[in-house]
Design an enzyme around this catalytic site. Structure first.
Site, PDB file in Angstrom:
ATOM      1  N   CYS A  33     -14.036  12.137 -20.491  1.00 52.32           N
ATOM      2  CA  CYS A  33     -15.253  12.377 -21.273  1.00 52.32           C
ATOM      3  C   CYS A  33     -15.402  11.278 -22.309  1.00 52.32           C
ATOM      4  O   CYS A  33     -14.416  10.715 -22.769  1.00 52.32           O
ATOM      5  CB  CYS A  33     -15.129  13.735 -21.959  1.00 52.32           C
ATOM      6  SG  CYS A  33     -16.480  14.097 -23.086  1.00 52.32           S
ATOM      7  N   TYR A  74     -19.853  19.011 -29.950  1.00 52.48           N
ATOM      8  CA  TYR A  74     -20.076  20.242 -29.179  1.00 52.48           C
ATOM      9  C   TYR A  74     -19.593  21.495 -29.911  1.00 52.48           C
ATOM     10  O   TYR A  74     -20.004  22.610 -29.580  1.00 52.48           O
ATOM     11  CB  TYR A  74     -19.401  20.156 -27.810  1.00 52.48           C
ATOM     12  CG  TYR A  74     -20.168  19.308 -26.826  1.00 52.48           C
ATOM     13  CD1 TYR A  74     -21.140  19.862 -26.000  1.00 52.48           C
ATOM     14  CD2 TYR A  74     -19.940  17.941 -26.725  1.00 52.48           C
ATOM     15  CE1 TYR A  74     -21.857  19.091 -25.101  1.00 52.48           C
ATOM     16  CE2 TYR A  74     -20.649  17.149 -25.832  1.00 52.48           C
ATOM     17  CZ  TYR A  74     -21.605  17.729 -25.020  1.00 52.48           C
ATOM     18  OH  TYR A  74     -22.316  16.963 -24.136  1.00 52.48           O
TER      19      TYR A  74
HETATM   20  P1  NAD Z   1     -27.903  12.782 -11.883  1.00 55.02           P
HETATM   21  O1  NAD Z   1     -28.759  13.990 -11.842  1.00 55.02           O
HETATM   22  O2  NAD Z   1     -28.548  11.465 -11.962  1.00 55.02           O
HETATM   23  O3  NAD Z   1     -26.930  12.836 -10.605  1.00 55.02           O
HETATM   24  C1  NAD Z   1     -26.196  11.732 -10.180  1.00 55.02           C
HETATM   25  C2  NAD Z   1     -26.282  11.598  -8.686  1.00 55.02           C
HETATM   26  O4  NAD Z   1     -25.494  12.610  -8.051  1.00 55.02           O
HETATM   27  C3  NAD Z   1     -27.695  11.758  -8.116  1.00 55.02           C
HETATM   28  O5  NAD Z   1     -28.130  10.521  -7.599  1.00 55.02           O
HETATM   29  C4  NAD Z   1     -27.547  12.830  -7.048  1.00 55.02           C
HETATM   30  O6  NAD Z   1     -28.299  12.573  -5.889  1.00 55.02           O
HETATM   31  C5  NAD Z   1     -26.069  12.776  -6.769  1.00 55.02           C
HETATM   32  N1  NAD Z   1     -25.480  13.933  -6.094  1.00 55.02           N
HETATM   33  C6  NAD Z   1     -25.806  15.235  -6.179  1.00 55.02           C
HETATM   34  N2  NAD Z   1     -25.007  15.966  -5.370  1.00 55.02           N
HETATM   35  C7  NAD Z   1     -24.144  15.104  -4.779  1.00 55.02           C
HETATM   36  C8  NAD Z   1     -23.085  15.240  -3.848  1.00 55.02           C
HETATM   37  N3  NAD Z   1     -22.744  16.427  -3.357  1.00 55.02           N
HETATM   38  N4  NAD Z   1     -22.430  14.121  -3.449  1.00 55.02           N
HETATM   39  C9  NAD Z   1     -22.768  12.911  -3.927  1.00 55.02           C
HETATM   40  N5  NAD Z   1     -23.763  12.730  -4.802  1.00 55.02           N
HETATM   41  C10 NAD Z   1     -24.437  13.801  -5.227  1.00 55.02           C
HETATM   42  O7  NAD Z   1     -26.845  13.015 -13.042  1.00 55.02           O
HETATM   43  P2  NAD Z   1     -26.440  12.181 -14.331  1.00 55.02           P
HETATM   44  O8  NAD Z   1     -27.243  12.679 -15.456  1.00 55.02           O
HETATM   45  O9  NAD Z   1     -26.380  10.758 -14.051  1.00 55.02           O
HETATM   46  O10 NAD Z   1     -24.983  12.747 -14.552  1.00 55.02           O
HETATM   47  C11 NAD Z   1     -24.037  12.721 -13.513  1.00 55.02           C
HETATM   48  C12 NAD Z   1     -22.849  13.594 -13.857  1.00 55.02           C
HETATM   49  O11 NAD Z   1     -22.051  12.973 -14.853  1.00 55.02           O
HETATM   50  C13 NAD Z   1     -23.212  14.968 -14.386  1.00 55.02           C
HETATM   51  O12 NAD Z   1     -22.357  15.925 -13.817  1.00 55.02           O
HETATM   52  C14 NAD Z   1     -22.971  14.842 -15.878  1.00 55.02           C
HETATM   53  O13 NAD Z   1     -22.680  16.069 -16.465  1.00 55.02           O
HETATM   54  C15 NAD Z   1     -21.803  13.892 -15.898  1.00 55.02           C
HETATM   55  N6  NAD Z   1     -21.565  13.132 -17.142  1.00 55.02           N
HETATM   56  C16 NAD Z   1     -20.362  13.300 -17.718  1.00 55.02           C
HETATM   57  C17 NAD Z   1     -20.017  12.597 -18.846  1.00 55.02           C
HETATM   58  C18 NAD Z   1     -18.685  12.890 -19.450  1.00 55.02           C
HETATM   59  O14 NAD Z   1     -18.520  12.820 -20.649  1.00 55.02           O
HETATM   60  N7  NAD Z   1     -17.701  13.251 -18.635  1.00 55.02           N
HETATM   61  C19 NAD Z   1     -20.905  11.683 -19.402  1.00 55.02           C
HETATM   62  C20 NAD Z   1     -22.146  11.516 -18.791  1.00 55.02           C
HETATM   63  C21 NAD Z   1     -22.471  12.249 -17.639  1.00 55.02           C
HETATM   64  C1  G6P Z   2     -22.157  13.496 -23.612  1.00 56.65           C
HETATM   65  C2  G6P Z   2     -21.088  14.301 -22.927  1.00 56.65           C
HETATM   66  C3  G6P Z   2     -21.314  14.333 -21.454  1.00 56.65           C
HETATM   67  C4  G6P Z   2     -22.700  14.823 -21.140  1.00 56.65           C
HETATM   68  C5  G6P Z   2     -23.721  13.929 -21.827  1.00 56.65           C
HETATM   69  C6  G6P Z   2     -25.114  14.489 -21.685  1.00 56.65           C
HETATM   70  O1  G6P Z   2     -21.967  12.173 -23.331  1.00 56.65           O
HETATM   71  O2  G6P Z   2     -19.801  13.843 -23.185  1.00 56.65           O
HETATM   72  O3  G6P Z   2     -20.333  15.137 -20.886  1.00 56.65           O
HETATM   73  O4  G6P Z   2     -22.929  14.804 -19.763  1.00 56.65           O
HETATM   74  O5  G6P Z   2     -23.454  13.842 -23.191  1.00 56.65           O
HETATM   75  O6  G6P Z   2     -26.046  13.487 -21.944  1.00 56.65           O
HETATM   76  P1  G6P Z   2     -27.536  13.632 -21.405  1.00 56.65           P
HETATM   77  O7  G6P Z   2     -28.203  12.370 -21.782  1.00 56.65           O
HETATM   78  O8  G6P Z   2     -27.437  13.860 -19.936  1.00 56.65           O
HETATM   79  O9  G6P Z   2     -28.099  14.840 -22.101  1.00 56.65           O
HETATM   80 MN    MN Z   3     -18.357  14.873 -21.909  1.00 53.99          MN
END
Ligand code: NAD
Ligand code: G6P
Ligand code: MN
Ligand code: MN
Length: 434
Positions: free
Chosen positions: A169, A253
Site C-alpha cells: 500500500c 483511513y
Molecule cells: P481500474 O478500475 O482501472 O481497474 C484496473 C484494471 O483491472 C481494469 O483495466 C480492468 O479491466 C482490470 N480487471 C478487472 N478484472 C480483472 C481480472 N479479473 N483480471 C485482469 N484484469 C482485470 O482500477 P484502478 O482504480 O486503477 O485500481 C486498480 C486496483 O488497485 C484497485 O483494486 C485499487 O483498489 C488498487 N489500488 C491499490 C493501492 C494500494 O495502496 N494498494 C493504490 C491504488 C490502487
Molecule cells: C490510496 C490507498 C489505495 C486506494 C487509493 C484510492 O492510495 O492507499 O489503497 O486504492 O487511495 O484512490 P482513488 O483515486 O482510487 O480514490
Molecule cells: Mn492502500
C-alpha cells in the site's frame, strides 16, 4: 531475463509504474513487462500499452512491453507479478460506496461494507492467479496492490499454495513523504517504524538521518503543523488532545473509525448531490485516458495526481528492487506476523516495517505487542478480514454476514444483515460462489 507481469494493466495507474521502472533501470534492468487485462479492459489496455512503449522509447531503454488477455502466457517464467485489478470495475466501486450510504453507513471502497464486498469479489480472482503462479512461475513474487489489501493478504496466507506473496500500500510511504515535505527535508532522510493493518497502520518511531527524532516530530505533528492526507479522503484535522493522548501517528483511513460521525455527515452531503469518490474517479479516468490516447504524450501526466495512489510506483519498484537485489533494507509491507508481535497469532498477517531480502520479508521487531489503546480496534478489524477472506474462499455466506455485523462501522445485526443482502443482490454477477 527479468520479466514482470502486471495483472490489471489497463489501470490508469500503470504509467506511474512504468515511470518507476524507467527511473530504476540501472538497478532493475527489466527486459519484459507484460500488461494483462480482460476483454472488458482491452481498449484501456491498448491505450496504456502504446503510451508505455512511447515512454520507454523516449527514455531510450530496451524494455519490451507486451499487452495480452492471455494471463498464462504472461505468467510463464515471470520473476515478479503485480496485481492492480478491479473486479467489476468502477461501477462496482460506485455500489460499494453508495449502497452503504443509502443505509446510513460509511461508504468506502476498502473499509466497512464496501471493503467487504470488494474483498468477496476480488479474493477468488487473486487466489486463481496465485494458483497459476505455483504452476507457471513458482519462483516469482506476487506483489498485490489490489484492495482490500489486508483481506486479500489474509486470504493468500490461508489458502495459497504459492508462498511468495506480499501486500503493498502507498499509505506508509505517503505518510513518510508528507512528513518529510512538511519538515522540508529530502524524503530519503526520513524513516518511520509502522505497524498495524492495511489502512489501519500506525507510525511509532521517526528517524531522521538514522537518529531517533520521534519526540520532536510528534510534537510538530500533534500541534497540527504537519498534516498528511490522501487525495481520496476528505481532509479533516485530528483533534489535538486525542492525538497527544494516543501518542502515535494514525493513518488517514483511521478517520473512518475515529471521526465516524463527521466523515459520515460529509459523505452523506456529497451523496445527496450524487457524488461519491467513485463518480469523481470516473471523471478523472475519462480525462486521463483522453491524454493517454494522444500520440504526442510520452510522459506521465500531472492529472494522475488527482488519484489517491501517489507514490504507489515508488513503493512497488523499491520493493521489487530490494527483493531482486537482495538489499536487506526496511520497507512497510503486508505479510505474515510469524511471531513478531507476541499477542497477535503467528499466522495472522499485518502491515509492518520489514526487512526485505531475496528470500523473503521479515518483520522488523520494534515493539513486542500492540499498545492497549489500539489493540482492540486492530483485533476487531483482523476478525473482519479473516471472516471476509474465509467467506470469499469458501463461498460461506454466514461468515460474510458475520463479518458485516462485526465491523465497527456497522456493528448492528439487523441493519447489517439488511445491508448485506442488498449488496449481495447488487454483486451477484461477481460472486459465483455465493
Ligand atoms: P481500474 O478500475 O482501472 O481497474 C484496473 C484494471 O483491472 C481494469 O483495466 C480492468 O479491466 C482490470 N480487471 C478487472 N478484472 C480483472 C481480472 N479479473 N483480471 C485482469 N484484469 C482485470 O482500477 P484502478 O482504480 O486503477 O485500481 C486498480 C486496483 O488497485 C484497485 O483494486 C485499487 O483498489 C488498487 N489500488 C491499490 C493501492 C494500494 O495502496 N494498494 C493504490 C491504488 C490502487
Ligand atoms: C490510496 C490507498 C489505495 C486506494 C487509493 C484510492 O492510495 O492507499 O489503497 O486504492 O487511495 O484512490 P482513488 O483515486 O482510487 O480514490
Ligand atoms: Mn492502500
Ligand atoms: Mn524511504
Amino acid at each position: 531475463k527479468l520479466k514482470i507481469a502486471t495483472i490489471g494493466g489497463g489501470s490508469s495507474y500503470t504509467p506511474e509504474f512504468i515511470e518507476g521502472i524507467i527511473k530504476r533501470y540501472d538497478e532493475l534492468p527489466v527486459d519484459e513487462l507484460w500488461l494483462v487485462d480482460i476483454d472488458e479492459g482491452l481498449r484501456k489496455l491498448e491505450i496504456i500499452g502504446a503510451l508505455s512503449r512511447r515512454m520507454v522509447s523516449k527514455a531510450n531503454l530496451p524494455i519490451k512491453i507486451f499487452t495480452t488477455t492471455d494471463r498464462r502466457e504472461a505468467l510463464k517464467d515471470a520473476d515478479f507479478v503485480t496485481t492492480q485489478l478491479r473486479v467489476g470495475g468502477l461501477n462496482a466501486r460506485a455500489k460499494d460506496e453508495s449502497i452503504p450510504l443509502s443505509h446510513g453507513f460509511i461508504g468506502q471502497e476498502t473499509n466497512g461494507a464496501g471493503g467487504l464486498f470488494k474483498g468477496l469479489r476480488t479474493i477468488p480472482v487473486i487466489l486463481g492467479i496465485a494458483e497459476e503462479m505455483a504452476e507457471l512461475c513458482p519462483e516469482a513474487w506476487l506483489i498485490n496492490f489490489t484492495n482490500p489489501v489486508g483481506m486479500v493478504t489474509e486470504a493468500l496466507a490461508r489458502y495459497s499454495k504459492h508462498r511468495r506473496f506480499v501486500g503493498l500500500c502507498n499509505v506508509p510511504i505517503g505518510i513518510e513523504r508528507g512528513i518529510a515535505d512538511m519538515l522540508n527535508i529530502d524524503h530519503d532522510r526520513i524513516r518511520i517504524d509502522f505497524a498495524g493493518l492495511n489502512h489501519l497502520v500506525y507510525g511509532f518511531n521517526v528517524f531522521i538521518d538514522n537518529e531517533n527524532k520521534t519526540k520532536e516530530v510528534f510534537e510538530k505533528y500533534m500541534e497540527g503543523s504537519i498534516s498528511v492526507n490522501m487525495k481520496n479522503i476528505e481532509p479533516m484535522a485530528w483533534d489535538k488532545e486525542f492525538l497527544r493522548a494516543l501518542n502515535l501517528i494514525p493513518c488517514p483511513y483511521h478517520k473512518y473509525y475515529y471521526k465516524t460521525v463527521e466523515m459520515l455527515k460529509n459523505e452523506l452531503e456529497q451523496f445527496q448531490k450524487g457524488i461519491t469518490r467513485a463518480t469523481e474517479v470516473m471523471k478523472t479516468e475519462r480525462e486521463l485516458f483522453k491524454i493517454y490516447e494522444d500520440p504526442g504524450v510520452d510522459t506521465k501526466p500531472v492529472e494522475l495526481e488527482k488519484r489517491g495512489g501517489a507514490y504507489y510506483s515508488d513503493a512497488a519498484c523499491n520493493l521489487i528492487s530490494s527483493i531482486h537485489n537482495d538489499k536487506g533494507d526496511l520497507q512497510v509491507v503486508d505479510t505474515i506476523n510469524n511471531g513478531a508481535i507476541k499477542d497477535f497469532a503467528d499466522e495472522y498477517t499485518l502491515e509492518m516495517t520489514c526487512r526485505i531480502t531475496r528470500s523473503g520479508l521479515k518483520p522488523y521487531k520494534f515493539i513486542d505487542e500492540f499498545p492497549m489503546t489500539v489493540k482492540g480496534l486492530i483485533h476487531e478489524i483482523k476478525a473482519f478480514e479473516i471472516l471476509g477472506a474465509e467467506a470469499a474462499a469458501e463461498g460461506n455466506i454466514s461468515k460474510a454476514v458475520l463479518a458485516m455485523i462485526l465491523n465497527p462501522l456497522i456493528a448492528d445485526d439487523s441493519a447489517g444483515k439488511r445491508l448485506f443482502y442488498d449488496m449481495l443482490e447488487a454483486n451477484r454477477q461477481y460472486l459465483p460462489r455465493f
